[in-house]
Design an enzyme around this catalytic site. Structure first.
Site, mmCIF file in Angstrom:
data_model
loop_
_atom_site.group_PDB
_atom_site.id
_atom_site.type_symbol
_atom_site.label_atom_id
_atom_site.label_comp_id
_atom_site.label_asym_id
_atom_site.label_seq_id
_atom_site.Cartn_x
_atom_site.Cartn_y
_atom_site.Cartn_z
ATOM 1 N N ARG A 248 4.925 -3.183 17.279
ATOM 2 C CA ARG A 248 6.157 -2.770 16.621
ATOM 3 C C ARG A 248 7.008 -1.901 17.544
ATOM 4 O O ARG A 248 6.488 -1.059 18.273
ATOM 5 C CB ARG A 248 5.840 -2.005 15.342
ATOM 6 C CG ARG A 248 5.239 -2.875 14.260
ATOM 7 C CD ARG A 248 4.830 -2.101 13.027
ATOM 8 N NE ARG A 248 5.936 -1.368 12.430
ATOM 9 C CZ ARG A 248 6.082 -1.192 11.116
ATOM 10 N NH1 ARG A 248 5.191 -1.703 10.282
ATOM 11 N NH2 ARG A 248 7.093 -0.486 10.643
ATOM 12 N N ASP B 105 0.828 -1.207 0.000
ATOM 13 C CA ASP B 105 0.000 0.000 0.000
ATOM 14 C C ASP B 105 0.868 1.265 0.000
ATOM 15 O O ASP B 105 0.803 2.081 0.914
ATOM 16 C CB ASP B 105 -0.926 -0.022 1.223
ATOM 17 C CG ASP B 105 -2.102 0.930 1.096
ATOM 18 O OD1 ASP B 105 -2.688 1.006 0.003
ATOM 19 O OD2 ASP B 105 -2.440 1.598 2.092
ATOM 20 N N ASP C 13 -2.195 -9.247 9.168
ATOM 21 C CA ASP C 13 -1.451 -7.993 9.127
ATOM 22 C C ASP C 13 0.033 -8.286 8.937
ATOM 23 O O ASP C 13 0.571 -9.255 9.499
ATOM 24 C CB ASP C 13 -1.665 -7.197 10.418
ATOM 25 C CG ASP C 13 -3.015 -6.487 10.432
ATOM 26 O OD1 ASP C 13 -3.760 -6.595 9.443
ATOM 27 O OD2 ASP C 13 -3.328 -5.833 11.448
ATOM 28 N N ARG D 34 -6.974 -4.381 2.020
ATOM 29 C CA ARG D 34 -7.801 -5.573 2.267
ATOM 30 C C ARG D 34 -8.857 -5.725 1.188
ATOM 31 O O ARG D 34 -9.137 -6.845 0.730
ATOM 32 C CB ARG D 34 -8.443 -5.483 3.647
ATOM 33 C CG ARG D 34 -7.463 -5.702 4.794
ATOM 34 C CD ARG D 34 -8.122 -5.430 6.123
ATOM 35 N NE ARG D 34 -7.178 -5.569 7.237
ATOM 36 C CZ ARG D 34 -7.366 -5.026 8.435
ATOM 37 N NH1 ARG D 34 -8.458 -4.308 8.681
ATOM 38 N NH2 ARG D 34 -6.469 -5.197 9.397
ATOM 39 N N ASP E 212 2.610 -7.022 10.136
ATOM 40 C CA ASP E 212 3.439 -6.951 11.342
ATOM 41 C C ASP E 212 3.363 -8.245 12.152
ATOM 42 O O ASP E 212 4.211 -8.480 13.016
ATOM 43 C CB ASP E 212 2.976 -5.812 12.258
ATOM 44 C CG ASP E 212 2.776 -4.516 11.510
ATOM 45 O OD1 ASP E 212 3.578 -4.231 10.611
ATOM 46 O OD2 ASP E 212 1.804 -3.795 11.827
ATOM 47 N N ASN F 74 -0.700 4.646 -1.797
ATOM 48 C CA ASN F 74 -1.169 4.553 -0.415
ATOM 49 C C ASN F 74 -2.631 4.959 -0.302
ATOM 50 O O ASN F 74 -3.051 6.006 -0.799
ATOM 51 C CB ASN F 74 -0.316 5.433 0.506
ATOM 52 C CG ASN F 74 -0.706 5.265 1.964
ATOM 53 O OD1 ASN F 74 -1.406 6.080 2.524
ATOM 54 N ND2 ASN F 74 -0.250 4.187 2.566
ATOM 55 N N ARG G 110 2.606 -6.262 23.145
ATOM 56 C CA ARG G 110 1.373 -5.481 23.214
ATOM 57 C C ARG G 110 0.280 -6.354 23.822
ATOM 58 O O ARG G 110 0.435 -7.577 23.934
ATOM 59 C CB ARG G 110 0.936 -4.976 21.838
ATOM 60 C CG ARG G 110 0.579 -6.068 20.850
ATOM 61 C CD ARG G 110 0.172 -5.511 19.488
ATOM 62 N NE ARG G 110 -1.078 -4.764 19.552
ATOM 63 C CZ ARG G 110 -1.688 -4.277 18.463
ATOM 64 N NH1 ARG G 110 -1.146 -4.448 17.262
ATOM 65 N NH2 ARG G 110 -2.819 -3.607 18.567
ATOM 66 N N GLU H 233 -13.009 0.233 10.921
ATOM 67 C CA GLU H 233 -13.570 -0.404 9.725
ATOM 68 C C GLU H 233 -13.555 -1.915 9.848
ATOM 69 O O GLU H 233 -14.426 -2.613 9.302
ATOM 70 C CB GLU H 233 -12.816 0.053 8.467
ATOM 71 C CG GLU H 233 -11.490 -0.621 8.187
ATOM 72 C CD GLU H 233 -10.418 -0.340 9.247
ATOM 73 O OE1 GLU H 233 -9.603 -1.244 9.497
ATOM 74 O OE2 GLU H 233 -10.396 0.769 9.802
ATOM 75 N N ASP H 234 -12.577 -2.462 10.583
ATOM 76 C CA ASP H 234 -12.518 -3.910 10.769
ATOM 77 C C ASP H 234 -13.643 -4.398 11.674
ATOM 78 O O ASP H 234 -14.243 -5.445 11.432
ATOM 79 C CB ASP H 234 -11.154 -4.334 11.313
ATOM 80 C CG ASP H 234 -10.754 -3.583 12.578
ATOM 81 O OD1 ASP H 234 -11.386 -2.556 12.901
ATOM 82 O OD2 ASP H 234 -9.780 -4.008 13.234
#
Length: 398
Positions: free
Chosen positions: A211, A45, A97, A81, A99, A73, A131, A182-183
């Site tokens: 990250r 992206d 994802d 997605r 990451d 982008n 996390r 949005e997810d």
């Protein structure tokens, strides 16, 4: 389906994902499901760190069929997605994802569950790496979870297995106009439209990585997108579930996860103007969706804060939040067949907050009466806000 149809299309949206992308792709290649049953659709992206080049190198050498798309982008995770969804060929799709990474048996276990249970969405146990990750829905494996009563409604991230036929039949896509959430909107729609939700809790399927550079793809700034997200989710629930207990159970999610944090300790650091704006954004949501069924399912302190929001009482809200931040336990007050926690402004005639906002175990009848009164007052407050007549009183932020 054609013989060469893969079981799973793994859709990876990637933006400046190096070096995390290396482990992410390796985890797909290492799946016990087998390379002939998996395909990768990877969407770069608009990366500037070599992500696109690495994706193409991987595609050239991997045994897993990999298609790479490089696009400008899009500004958020929904764009890549959606691009991946248009190209996916698998019986199922899984959003990974760039990451993060998968446990080796993840796809095999998720597909086996979906095939066995006949469900359209399967959640795999997720743990955080550097996390936090949600924990309350992973107590046991369930072939068909109750989306209303169980805690699956609190995990609405996109990292799940979805039956692609469901998504195609309903033309489901991520809402790219939302800057956050949005997810959640996509996943809850799949819960509501699909034929069942399963939970694989006896194996870690997904590793959610924090990250080191803090550049998570889904991070957004500002508070306004949070209210947009809450509004979209509440409207979706209202469109699919008639008023009543089941709607109230689902409404807990946007109230607790999205709205409550906007009226927590952060308001003590923000300006009067910001608080006034937040109350204006919340007013129509509270007037339409704040019900006694939602209220009675909340902890006392959460119910009290949202009652202050519904009644447009910024000064009282600040007092309550400051008290909660101090951590002093409130006095318990016994009444006729009820007990209350005497947080600030309890039985303060000038504040006008109903006792049931402070109740430890509110009864439905009592909360209904209080809700009817609060709704009348909230309606007046909303009309006042629209007319520009209601403004928060001055209050020290401490």
């Amino acid at each position: 389906m054609p013989e060469n149809t893969p079981d799973v299309s793994v859709i990876i949206g990637a933006y400046d994902a190096m070096p995390y992308l290396v482990k992410c792709l390796d985890s797909v290649e290492a799946q016990t499901l087998g390379p002939d049953r998996v395909e990768i659709v990877a969407v770069d992206d608009g990366s500037t760190d070599g992500t696109g080049d690495y994706l193409e190198e991987f595609a050239a050498r991997s045994k897993v069929s990999t298609r790479v798309v490089r696009q400008a982008n899009s500004g958020g995770p929904g764009g890549p997605r959606n691009t991946g969804l248009r190209l996916a060929r698998g019986r199922y799709v899984f959003f990974l994802d760039a990451d993060d990474y998968l446990g080796e048996e993840a796809l095999a276990r998720l597909v086996a569950m979906a095939d066995r249970a006949g469900t359209d969405v399967v959640l795999g146990k997720t743990v955080g790496v550097n996390r936090n990750a949600a924990k309350s829905m992973w107590h046991r494996t369930v072939e068909r979870a109750d989306i209303y009563a169980s805690n699956v409604k609190y995990t609405l991230s996109a990292q799940k297995l979805f039956r692609r036929e469901l998504l195609v039949r309903h033309g489901m896509r991520f809402d790219e106009s939302l800057r956050t959430g949005e997810d959640a909107l996509f996943t809850l729609e799949a819960y509501l439209r699909g034929d069942g939700v399963s939970v694989v809790a006896d194996y870690v399927c997904y590793y959610l990585v924090g990250r080191d550079d803090g550049k998570q793809l889904t991070k957004t700034g500002g508070y306004v997108p949070r209210f947009d997200s809450a509004k979209a989710l509440m409207e979706l629930i209202a469109a699919h579930v008639p008023p009543g207990e089941r709607r109230d159970q689902l409404m807990l999610r946007p109230f607790i996860v999205t709205l409550l944090p906007q009226f927590g300790p952060v308001v003590l650091k923000q300006s009067q103007e910001v608080l006034r704006h937040k109350l204006e954004l919340a007013a129509p949501l509270m007037a339409r969706y704040w019900t006694p069924g939602v209220a009675r399912r909340l902890k006392t302190e959460d119910r009290l804060r949202l009652t202050c929001v519904a009644l447009n009482k910024p000064t009282e809200l600040l007092d309550v939040v400051a008290y909660l931040k101090e951590g002093t336990p409130p006095e318990r007050v016994s009444g006729r067949r009820r007990e209350y926690l005497a947080y600030p402004h309890f039985r303060d005639p000038a504040a006008g907050i109903p006792d049931t906002a402070y109740e430890i175990c509110g009864t439905p009848a009592a909360l209904t009466r209080a809700w009817l009164r609060a709704r009348r007052l909230a309606g007046r407050a909303l009309r006042g806000l629209r007319a520009g007549r209601v403004a928060p009183r001055a209050r020290r932020a401490a």
